[in-house]
Design a protein around this motif. Sequence first.
Motif, PDB file in Angstrom:
ATOM      1  N   UNK A  29      48.798 -17.745  25.754  1.00 32.09           N
ATOM      2  CA  UNK A  29      47.987 -18.617  26.595  1.00 32.09           C
ATOM      3  C   UNK A  29      48.130 -18.183  28.047  1.00 32.09           C
ATOM      4  N   UNK A  30      47.004 -18.020  28.724  1.00 33.61           N
ATOM      5  CA  UNK A  30      46.991 -17.654  30.138  1.00 33.61           C
ATOM      6  C   UNK A  30      45.736 -18.227  30.779  1.00 33.61           C
ATOM      7  N   UNK A  31      45.887 -18.714  31.981  1.00 38.68           N
ATOM      8  CA  UNK A  31      44.758 -19.256  32.748  1.00 38.68           C
ATOM      9  C   UNK A  31      43.988 -20.310  31.953  1.00 38.68           C
ATOM     10  N   UNK A  32      44.717 -21.118  31.190  1.00 39.26           N
ATOM     11  CA  UNK A  32      44.088 -22.204  30.449  1.00 39.26           C
ATOM     12  C   UNK A  32      43.316 -21.798  29.214  1.00 39.26           C
ATOM     13  N   UNK A  33      43.503 -20.588  28.739  1.00 36.36           N
ATOM     14  CA  UNK A  33      42.790 -20.168  27.531  1.00 36.36           C
ATOM     15  C   UNK A  33      43.729 -19.360  26.648  1.00 36.36           C
ATOM     16  N   UNK A  34      43.338 -19.221  25.399  1.00 33.83           N
ATOM     17  CA  UNK A  34      44.122 -18.440  24.450  1.00 33.83           C
ATOM     18  C   UNK A  34      43.566 -17.026  24.371  1.00 33.83           C
ATOM     19  N   UNK A  35      44.438 -16.046  24.522  1.00 27.47           N
ATOM     20  CA  UNK A  35      44.042 -14.646  24.395  1.00 27.47           C
ATOM     21  C   UNK A  35      44.584 -14.116  23.071  1.00 27.47           C
ATOM     22  N   UNK A  36      43.765 -13.355  22.364  1.00 32.11           N
ATOM     23  CA  UNK A  36      44.152 -12.777  21.077  1.00 32.11           C
ATOM     24  C   UNK A  36      44.151 -11.260  21.232  1.00 32.11           C
ATOM     25  N   UNK A  37      45.271 -10.643  20.896  1.00 32.35           N
ATOM     26  CA  UNK A  37      45.426  -9.192  21.007  1.00 32.35           C
ATOM     27  C   UNK A  37      45.465  -8.618  19.594  1.00 32.35           C
ATOM     28  N   UNK A  38      44.350  -8.068  19.154  1.00 34.03           N
ATOM     29  CA  UNK A  38      44.235  -7.579  17.775  1.00 34.03           C
ATOM     30  C   UNK A  38      44.924  -6.241  17.546  1.00 34.03           C
TER      31      UNK A  38
END
Length: 63
Positions: A29-38
């Motif tokens: 989670x960063x800057x209020x959002x979820x990041x997905x690293x595939x």
Amino acid sequence: MMMDTLYLRVDSAACSSYETSGSTPFTYHAAGREAVVHTYCSVPAEVMDDQAELCSPARTALR
């Protein structure tokens, strides 16, 4: 290793194979959002219990 989960770097074909066996891509989670690293997937739980089995996906990730 993040938060007791081992992630290996994988290509897109390997990631889909991992996801079929119950693995998940690395997320944060960063800057209020979820990041997905595939490009990083968790190692399947059943592989973590068998040192010999763990070597196979680790070698694949190194290639």
